[in-house]
Design a protein around this motif. Structure first.
Motif, PDB file in Angstrom:
ATOM      1  N   SER A   1      53.057  51.768  26.892  1.00  0.00           N
ATOM      2  CA  SER A   1      52.132  53.000  26.448  1.00  0.00           C
ATOM      3  C   SER A   1      50.859  52.616  26.943  1.00  0.00           C
ATOM      4  N   ILE A   2      49.943  53.549  27.108  1.00  0.00           N
ATOM      5  CA  ILE A   2      48.656  53.718  27.547  1.00  0.00           C
ATOM      6  C   ILE A   2      47.631  53.327  26.637  1.00  0.00           C
ATOM      7  N   GLY A   3      47.971  53.598  25.338  1.00  0.00           N
ATOM      8  CA  GLY A   3      47.042  53.199  24.372  1.00  0.00           C
ATOM      9  C   GLY A   3      46.607  51.655  24.340  1.00  0.00           C
ATOM     10  N   PRO A   4      47.605  50.734  24.198  1.00  0.00           N
ATOM     11  CA  PRO A   4      47.168  49.447  24.177  1.00  0.00           C
ATOM     12  C   PRO A   4      46.262  49.058  25.535  1.00  0.00           C
ATOM     13  N   GLN A   5      46.643  49.651  26.564  1.00  0.00           N
ATOM     14  CA  GLN A   5      46.079  49.311  27.770  1.00  0.00           C
ATOM     15  C   GLN A   5      44.514  49.583  27.821  1.00  0.00           C
ATOM     16  N   ILE A   6      44.300  51.057  27.045  1.00  0.00           N
ATOM     17  CA  ILE A   6      42.924  51.449  27.084  1.00  0.00           C
ATOM     18  C   ILE A   6      41.996  50.463  25.966  1.00  0.00           C
ATOM     19  N   GLY A   7      42.663  50.014  24.923  1.00  0.00           N
ATOM     20  CA  GLY A   7      42.243  48.977  24.030  1.00  0.00           C
ATOM     21  C   GLY A   7      41.684  47.750  24.707  1.00  0.00           C
ATOM     22  N   SER A   8      42.888  47.175  25.657  1.00  0.00           N
ATOM     23  CA  SER A   8      42.357  45.866  26.232  1.00  0.00           C
ATOM     24  C   SER A   8      41.208  46.137  27.255  1.00  0.00           C
ATOM     25  N   LEU A   9      41.190  47.411  27.873  1.00  0.00           N
ATOM     26  CA  LEU A   9      40.206  47.542  28.795  1.00  0.00           C
ATOM     27  C   LEU A   9      38.832  47.592  28.078  1.00  0.00           C
ATOM     28  N   GLN A  10      38.738  48.399  26.982  1.00  0.00           N
ATOM     29  CA  GLN A  10      37.393  48.190  26.120  1.00  0.00           C
ATOM     30  C   GLN A  10      36.872  46.973  25.685  1.00  0.00           C
ATOM     31  N   HIS A  11      37.893  45.795  25.722  1.00  0.00           N
ATOM     32  CA  HIS A  11      37.430  44.446  25.744  1.00  0.00           C
ATOM     33  C   HIS A  11      36.736  43.814  26.847  1.00  0.00           C
ATOM     34  N   GLY A  12      37.155  44.425  27.928  1.00  0.00           N
ATOM     35  CA  GLY A  12      36.610  43.944  29.388  1.00  0.00           C
ATOM     36  C   GLY A  12      37.612  43.066  29.786  1.00  0.00           C
ATOM     37  N   ALA A  13      37.847  43.136  31.213  1.00  0.00           N
ATOM     38  CA  ALA A  13      38.618  42.356  31.837  1.00  0.00           C
ATOM     39  C   ALA A  13      38.041  41.782  33.280  1.00  0.00           C
ATOM     40  N   HIS A  14      38.269  40.848  33.821  1.00  0.00           N
ATOM     41  CA  HIS A  14      37.917  40.412  35.133  1.00  0.00           C
ATOM     42  C   HIS A  14      38.582  40.808  36.541  1.00  0.00           C
ATOM     43  N   ILE A  15      39.898  40.814  36.008  1.00  0.00           N
ATOM     44  CA  ILE A  15      40.953  41.048  37.204  1.00  0.00           C
ATOM     45  C   ILE A  15      41.846  42.034  36.667  1.00  0.00           C
ATOM     46  N   VAL A  16      42.103  43.081  37.377  1.00  0.00           N
ATOM     47  CA  VAL A  16      43.352  43.940  37.106  1.00  0.00           C
ATOM     48  C   VAL A  16      44.383  44.095  37.939  1.00  0.00           C
ATOM     49  N   VAL A  17      45.624  43.825  37.552  1.00  0.00           N
ATOM     50  CA  VAL A  17      46.547  43.942  38.341  1.00  0.00           C
ATOM     51  C   VAL A  17      47.529  45.130  38.039  1.00  0.00           C
ATOM     52  N   GLY A  18      47.978  45.989  39.260  1.00  0.00           N
ATOM     53  CA  GLY A  18      48.440  47.209  38.395  1.00  0.00           C
ATOM     54  C   GLY A  18      49.254  47.924  39.616  1.00  0.00           C
ATOM     55  N   THR A  19      49.877  48.977  39.037  1.00  0.00           N
ATOM     56  CA  THR A  19      50.644  49.805  40.006  1.00  0.00           C
ATOM     57  C   THR A  19      49.715  51.060  40.102  1.00  0.00           C
ATOM     58  N   PRO A  20      49.855  51.878  41.515  1.00  0.00           N
ATOM     59  CA  PRO A  20      48.938  52.847  41.817  1.00  0.00           C
ATOM     60  C   PRO A  20      48.838  53.913  40.964  1.00  0.00           C
ATOM     61  N   GLY A  21      50.000  54.361  40.451  1.00  0.00           N
ATOM     62  CA  GLY A  21      50.117  55.729  39.638  1.00  0.00           C
ATOM     63  C   GLY A  21      49.236  55.218  38.239  1.00  0.00           C
ATOM     64  N   ARG A  22      49.600  54.095  37.593  1.00  0.00           N
ATOM     65  CA  ARG A  22      48.789  53.858  36.274  1.00  0.00           C
ATOM     66  C   ARG A  22      47.240  53.673  36.362  1.00  0.00           C
ATOM     67  N   VAL A  23      46.981  52.935  37.311  1.00  0.00           N
ATOM     68  CA  VAL A  23      45.669  52.731  37.729  1.00  0.00           C
ATOM     69  C   VAL A  23      44.642  53.827  38.034  1.00  0.00           C
ATOM     70  N   LYS A  24      45.275  54.865  38.594  1.00  0.00           N
ATOM     71  CA  LYS A  24      44.604  56.294  38.793  1.00  0.00           C
ATOM     72  C   LYS A  24      44.765  57.045  37.673  1.00  0.00           C
ATOM     73  N   ASP A  25      45.615  56.817  36.589  1.00  0.00           N
ATOM     74  CA  ASP A  25      45.722  57.550  35.405  1.00  0.00           C
ATOM     75  C   ASP A  25      44.476  56.815  34.595  1.00  0.00           C
ATOM     76  N   HIS A  26      44.196  55.770  34.613  1.00  0.00           N
ATOM     77  CA  HIS A  26      42.968  55.301  33.975  1.00  0.00           C
ATOM     78  C   HIS A  26      41.712  55.683  34.609  1.00  0.00           C
ATOM     79  N   LEU A  27      41.684  55.794  35.792  1.00  0.00           N
ATOM     80  CA  LEU A  27      40.279  56.111  36.508  1.00  0.00           C
ATOM     81  C   LEU A  27      40.214  57.673  36.065  1.00  0.00           C
ATOM     82  N   ARG A  28      41.332  58.424  36.213  1.00  0.00           N
ATOM     83  CA  ARG A  28      41.060  59.704  35.657  1.00  0.00           C
ATOM     84  C   ARG A  28      40.608  59.971  34.214  1.00  0.00           C
ATOM     85  N   LYS A  29      41.078  59.080  33.393  1.00  0.00           N
ATOM     86  CA  LYS A  29      40.655  59.190  31.885  1.00  0.00           C
ATOM     87  C   LYS A  29      39.563  58.512  31.488  1.00  0.00           C
ATOM     88  N   LYS A  30      38.799  58.071  32.875  1.00  0.00           N
ATOM     89  CA  LYS A  30      37.532  56.949  32.770  1.00  0.00           C
ATOM     90  C   LYS A  30      37.566  56.064  31.821  1.00  0.00           C
TER      91      LYS A  30
END
Length: 460
Positions: free
Chosen positions: A113-142
């Motif tokens: 689910s993308i919802g909890p990921q958005i919540g985690s990003l709002q709290h800040g992160a130093h390192i992101v490890v991900g697959t290209p499709g989902r990382v691009k989804d987050h970039l598109r959603k800003k």
């Protein structure tokens, strides 16, 4: 093998060297010795190295040296082809980062689910490890910003290109600072990788570590069989060798499903691992295989990428790969760390050209055996030594391994030695129990409480 240099020769803080020593990292692997001095100098790198070569620690140690813990911005992005590899890389980076305070490593993968990921990003992160499709989804959603990125890692870049992520990778890179450091790791070095490097990197240093199995302890055998006899021949081979841990490689997802069902019907503890599965189901299969409650994993190359299981008794090529380099990569999963391993390959008469390609690549003749000479066995397949219990509570419910161990070994009176691997995920936990104790453990967890709470528990 000659002695490799130690990590202590690198210009690393004492706290980092101490952590590496605690993790068992003392001597560098060839890929680490070649790449780390260049990475630490901030240079771009293109490295030819396979899973198991120590490349995660190579880029992990490098990227951590540039990290600023007090800045809660995404400073490093690691792109991986599959969810399994991303999860494995994130886990290793967390271990490598233990010497730094409050480093947050976040995985962003599809199938969740993308919802909890958005919540985690709002709290800040130093390192992101991900697959290209989902990382691009987050970039598109800003919901993800890469404006503060200083290191971009492309792990198993060849596999990402094979999976059709070329444009996604380019779109992601376009949203990163141009002065970033780019580290590209690839098991093979096709033209597309060269083109990617030319577009993404500035004067990259090239390093290469070849995987050589000629002097290893892997027994390789080829069996020429008719297409219609392959599944029954595999059953005979498995009953003869009786591996406690085996990966069977197929070239298609459909073949994976059909073959795992065939083996299951024949009494084997077999599970399929292929790309169309839900993440929860994939996690469950991988946990069961890793904790020894499932003996046989039937997988495609893409699904098995990043699979890191120690002590694999055997590898079977049910379908021969199209590329001989993939064959070497597959069989390299057994016979590790000086242990004996078996690699069995089934070849139809129409696939003899693939065997010749493997012979040319490995510079050794294929060792053929006659399938008719495999002794028949009336014995039933052995049941795995462990059983997995699934608890409907995980990290989000603050469940820890010690809580489960305490619930089992306390009032339940189950000896700790009979409790195996414990895996905690966001919403589920899995614990391996020796088979004779499984019923008692299940009853104990159903009747008792974990952290003062009741959780649903079932046997997988």
């Amino acid at each position: 093998m000659t002695d490799q240099p130690r990590f202590s020769i690198l210009d690393l803080p004492e706290t980092q060297l101490h952590n590496l020593k605690e993790l068992g990292y003392q001597q560098m692997t060839p890929i680490q010795a070649q790449s780390l001095p260049e990475i630490l100098q901030g240079k771009d790198l293109i490295a030819k190295a396979k899973t198991g070569s120590g490349k995660t620690a190579a880029f992990g140690i490098g990227l951590l040296s540039r990290l600023q813990p007090k800045r809660y911005r995404v400073q490093t992005l690691v792109l991986c082809p599959t969810r399994e590899l991303a999860s494995q890389v994130a886990k290793e980076l967390r271990r490598l980062a233990r010497y730094l305070p409050n480093i947050k490593v976040l995985t962003l993968c599809g199938g969740q689910s993308i919802g909890p990921q958005i919540g985690s990003l709002q709290h800040g992160a130093h390192i992101v490890v991900g697959t290209p499709g989902r990382v691009k989804d987050h970039l598109r959603k800003k919901t993800l910003s890469l404006a503060d990125l200083h290191t971009l890692v492309l792990d198993e870049a060849d596999r990402m290109l094979e999976m059709g992520f070329n444009q996604d990778i380019r779109d992601i890179a376009d949203q990163t600072p141009s002065d970033r450091q780019t580290l590209l790791f690839s098991a093979t070095y096709p033209e597309e990788i060269k083109a990617l490097s030319a577009d993404f990197q500035t004067d990259p240093v090239e390093v290469s570590v070849e995987s050589i199995h000629s002097d290893s302890k892997i027994q390789q055998r080829f069996y020429e069989v008719d297409r219609n006899d392959k599944a029954d021949t595999l059953v005979k081979l498995l009953l003869h060798h009786r591996p406690t841990s085996c990966v069977v490689f197929c070239n298609t997802k459909q073949q994976c499903q059909e073959l795992s069902q065939h083996l299951y019907n024949a009494g084997f503890s077999a599970r399929a691992l292929q790309g169309d599965m839900e993440q929860k189901d994939r996690d469950m299969v991988l946990v069961q295989f890793a904790n020894r409650s499932c003996s046989i994993l039937v997988a495609t190359d893409v699904a098995a990428r990043g699979l890191d299981i120690d002590d694999l008794d055997a590898v079977v090529n049910f379908d021969l790969p199209h590329d001989p380099e993939v064959y070497v990569h597959r069989i390299g999963r057994t016979g590790r760390a000086g242990k004996e391993g078996i690699a069995l390959s089934l070849a139809t008469p129409r696939e003899v050209h693939k065997v010749h390609a493997i012979e040319d690549y490995c510079q050794q003749e294929a060792n053929y055996a006659d399938a008719a000479e495999i002794p028949a066995s009336n014995a039933a397949p052995e049941r795995p030594a462990m059983v997995t219990l699934c608890i409907a509570g995980g990290r989000k419910q603050k469940v820890r391994p010690g809580d489960l161990l305490g619930a089992l070994t306390g009032d339940a009176g189950i000896p700790g030695a009979q409790v195996g691997k414990i895996d905690i995920y966001d919403f589920f936990s899995y614990v391996a129990i020796e088979r004779p104790m499984a019923r008692k453990a299940l009853d104990r967890l159903l009747q008792g409480k974990i952290k003062g709470r009741k959780f649903k528990v079932r046997r997988l």
